[in-house]
Write a protein that holds these residues in place. Structure first.
Motif, mmCIF file in Angstrom:
data_model
loop_
_atom_site.group_PDB
_atom_site.id
_atom_site.type_symbol
_atom_site.label_atom_id
_atom_site.label_comp_id
_atom_site.label_asym_id
_atom_site.label_seq_id
_atom_site.Cartn_x
_atom_site.Cartn_y
_atom_site.Cartn_z
ATOM 1 N N CYS A 12 61.867 3.329 -10.415
ATOM 2 C CA CYS A 12 61.282 2.068 -9.906
ATOM 3 C C CYS A 12 61.460 1.962 -8.397
ATOM 4 O O CYS A 12 60.579 1.469 -7.697
ATOM 5 C CB CYS A 12 61.965 0.859 -10.535
ATOM 6 S SG CYS A 12 61.625 0.610 -12.256
ATOM 7 N N ILE A 13 62.614 2.412 -7.924
ATOM 8 C CA ILE A 13 62.907 2.294 -6.490
ATOM 9 C C ILE A 13 61.966 3.197 -5.683
ATOM 10 O O ILE A 13 61.459 2.811 -4.630
ATOM 11 C CB ILE A 13 64.392 2.628 -6.225
ATOM 12 C CG1 ILE A 13 65.277 1.563 -6.901
ATOM 13 C CG2 ILE A 13 64.689 2.705 -4.729
ATOM 14 C CD1 ILE A 13 66.734 1.954 -7.027
ATOM 15 N N GLN A 14 61.712 4.415 -6.221
ATOM 16 C CA GLN A 14 60.876 5.379 -5.485
ATOM 17 C C GLN A 14 59.377 5.160 -5.700
ATOM 18 O O GLN A 14 58.564 5.656 -4.919
ATOM 19 C CB GLN A 14 61.244 6.801 -5.909
ATOM 20 C CG GLN A 14 62.580 7.246 -5.322
ATOM 21 C CD GLN A 14 63.228 8.361 -6.137
ATOM 22 O OE1 GLN A 14 62.556 9.051 -6.887
ATOM 23 N NE2 GLN A 14 64.536 8.507 -6.002
ATOM 24 N N HIS A 15 59.020 4.460 -6.780
ATOM 25 C CA HIS A 15 57.602 4.228 -7.095
ATOM 26 C C HIS A 15 57.374 2.721 -7.181
ATOM 27 O O HIS A 15 57.604 2.120 -8.235
ATOM 28 C CB HIS A 15 57.213 4.887 -8.425
ATOM 29 C CG HIS A 15 57.449 6.362 -8.453
ATOM 30 N ND1 HIS A 15 58.698 6.915 -8.723
ATOM 31 C CD2 HIS A 15 56.613 7.398 -8.221
ATOM 32 C CE1 HIS A 15 58.602 8.226 -8.661
ATOM 33 N NE2 HIS A 15 57.354 8.553 -8.350
ATOM 34 N N PHE A 51 59.981 -5.317 -10.298
ATOM 35 C CA PHE A 51 59.985 -6.088 -9.054
ATOM 36 C C PHE A 51 61.392 -6.178 -8.481
ATOM 37 O O PHE A 51 61.602 -6.051 -7.274
ATOM 38 C CB PHE A 51 59.391 -7.487 -9.292
ATOM 39 C CG PHE A 51 57.891 -7.462 -9.355
ATOM 40 C CD1 PHE A 51 57.233 -6.808 -10.387
ATOM 41 C CD2 PHE A 51 57.131 -8.066 -8.382
ATOM 42 C CE1 PHE A 51 55.851 -6.749 -10.448
ATOM 43 C CE2 PHE A 51 55.740 -8.021 -8.430
ATOM 44 C CZ PHE A 51 55.101 -7.361 -9.468
ATOM 45 N N PHE A 52 62.379 -6.363 -9.344
ATOM 46 C CA PHE A 52 63.757 -6.500 -8.867
ATOM 47 C C PHE A 52 64.227 -5.222 -8.176
ATOM 48 O O PHE A 52 64.749 -5.261 -7.059
ATOM 49 C CB PHE A 52 64.691 -6.836 -10.041
ATOM 50 C CG PHE A 52 66.136 -6.797 -9.660
ATOM 51 C CD1 PHE A 52 66.711 -7.845 -8.959
ATOM 52 C CD2 PHE A 52 66.921 -5.689 -9.963
ATOM 53 C CE1 PHE A 52 68.043 -7.805 -8.582
ATOM 54 C CE2 PHE A 52 68.253 -5.641 -9.590
ATOM 55 C CZ PHE A 52 68.814 -6.702 -8.891
ATOM 56 N N PHE A 53 64.026 -4.073 -8.846
ATOM 57 C CA PHE A 53 64.529 -2.822 -8.260
ATOM 58 C C PHE A 53 63.796 -2.487 -6.964
ATOM 59 O O PHE A 53 64.386 -1.984 -6.020
ATOM 60 C CB PHE A 53 64.423 -1.671 -9.267
ATOM 61 C CG PHE A 53 65.442 -1.761 -10.359
ATOM 62 C CD1 PHE A 53 66.798 -1.839 -10.054
ATOM 63 C CD2 PHE A 53 65.072 -1.779 -11.693
ATOM 64 C CE1 PHE A 53 67.755 -1.938 -11.056
ATOM 65 C CE2 PHE A 53 66.014 -1.882 -12.703
ATOM 66 C CZ PHE A 53 67.359 -1.954 -12.382
ATOM 67 N N GLN A 54 62.505 -2.774 -6.929
ATOM 68 C CA GLN A 54 61.750 -2.482 -5.713
ATOM 69 C C GLN A 54 62.204 -3.371 -4.556
ATOM 70 O O GLN A 54 62.441 -2.911 -3.450
ATOM 71 C CB GLN A 54 60.250 -2.674 -5.982
ATOM 72 C CG GLN A 54 59.357 -2.250 -4.861
ATOM 73 C CD GLN A 54 59.673 -0.840 -4.364
ATOM 74 O OE1 GLN A 54 59.713 -0.615 -3.168
ATOM 75 N NE2 GLN A 54 59.931 0.094 -5.260
ATOM 76 N N GLU A 55 62.367 -4.650 -4.874
ATOM 77 C CA GLU A 55 62.655 -5.580 -3.788
ATOM 78 C C GLU A 55 64.126 -5.584 -3.378
ATOM 79 O O GLU A 55 64.453 -5.897 -2.233
ATOM 80 C CB GLU A 55 62.141 -6.975 -4.160
ATOM 81 C CG GLU A 55 60.620 -6.978 -4.015
ATOM 82 C CD GLU A 55 59.917 -8.132 -4.684
ATOM 83 O OE1 GLU A 55 60.569 -9.141 -4.970
ATOM 84 O OE2 GLU A 55 58.714 -7.996 -4.925
ATOM 85 N N SER A 56 65.021 -5.194 -4.289
ATOM 86 C CA SER A 56 66.437 -5.183 -3.918
ATOM 87 C C SER A 56 66.853 -3.843 -3.321
ATOM 88 O O SER A 56 67.733 -3.787 -2.475
ATOM 89 C CB SER A 56 67.311 -5.527 -5.123
ATOM 90 O OG SER A 56 67.144 -4.549 -6.127
ATOM 91 N N LYS A 57 66.189 -2.730 -3.766
ATOM 92 C CA LYS A 57 66.645 -1.420 -3.313
ATOM 93 C C LYS A 57 65.536 -0.536 -2.768
ATOM 94 O O LYS A 57 65.779 0.600 -2.380
ATOM 95 C CB LYS A 57 67.342 -0.698 -4.477
ATOM 96 C CG LYS A 57 68.602 -1.427 -4.927
ATOM 97 C CD LYS A 57 69.289 -0.712 -6.057
ATOM 98 C CE LYS A 57 70.557 -1.461 -6.432
ATOM 99 N NZ LYS A 57 70.995 -1.200 -7.791
ATOM 100 N N GLY A 58 64.305 -1.043 -2.760
ATOM 101 C CA GLY A 58 63.183 -0.234 -2.284
ATOM 102 C C GLY A 58 63.159 -0.152 -0.764
ATOM 103 O O GLY A 58 64.021 -0.707 -0.080
#
Ligand SMILES: Cc1cc2nc3c(=O)[nH]c(=O)nc-3n(C[C@H](O)[C@H](O)[C@H](O)COP(=O)(O)O)c2cc1C
Length: 198
Positions: free
Chosen positions: A57-60, A109-116
């Protein structure tokens, strides 16, 4: 204009479906060229988030490694100009299939916005979204609060009513008999509010 209805009930032709369609029908009366699409989460084989693949999720951005219908659902949400989301309370919570749908989106959304990287923008930012909560012996307000939080996390724009219960349409028991929440009248108000927000 495309309106997407998302029905979280396991019973496809009962109260939640009726109210989602009431809002969409009233929206189409205001916008005769509008088209609709309805998704029943009961029809979907959406799996819960596995969490251990969060690096994907973080990378995509806003993608998930699980190969099921979730990507199609997110694409439909992205393409829609407005959404109407309704769910009932079953055994003190929304049906598990609806919760899997919500969990998968929130996790992306959480993983992208917290660690993306911070460079990607939510495909749902500002999307007007009308909310519907249905219960029988519990207060449906809690479902509206759950859905309001869900929309907020996704960056959508939960459309409010100027009248009680404010967060959307609520129904308790038989919708025609519900003089407290007046769901059929509020469905028309919600359609007007969504229309005004477009
Ligand atoms: C399996 C099941 C569990 C339910 N659990 C609750 C509950 O915990 N709290 C509540 O207020 N109503 C509960 N209800 C009542 C439903 O919220 C109510 O019947 C509602 O209309 C269901 O939505 P639907 O008609 O779209 O299926 C339950 C109904 C069913 C069928």
């Amino acid at each position: 204009m495309v309106v997407l209805g998302i029905v979280g009930s396991m019973r496809k032709n009962r109260c939640t479906n009726t109210l989602v369609n009431e809002v969409i029908t009233a929206l189409k009366e205001r916008n005769p060229r509008a088209t609709e699409k309805i998704i029943h989460t009961a029809d979907m084989g959406i799996q819960p988030c596995r969490v251990i693949c969060s690096s994907y999720c973080i990378q995509h951005p806003y993608c998930c490694s699980i190969d099921d219908e979730m990507a199609d659902v997110l694409a439909s949400m992205t393409e829609a100009d407005a959404l109407v989301i309704g769910t009932p309370l079953y055994f003190r919570a929304p049906p598990a299939q609806f919760q899997a749908f919500a969990e998968r989106l929130i996790s992306m959304f959480f993983f992208q916005e917290s660690k993306g990287s911070g460079n990607s923008r939510s495909p749902l930012t500002g999307k007007p979204c009308g909310l519907i909560g249905v219960a029988e012996y519990s207060n449906p307000q809690r479902i509206l609060e759950y859905l309001h939080d869900f929309c907020t996390v996704l960056g959508m724009h939960p459309v409010l009513l100027e009248r009680f219960p404010y967060l959307g349409v609520a129904a308790q028991g038989e919708i025609e008999m519900d003089t407290t929440f007046q769901p059929l009248e509020r469905a028309k108000d919600l359609a007007a509010a969504i229309s005004a927000s477009l």
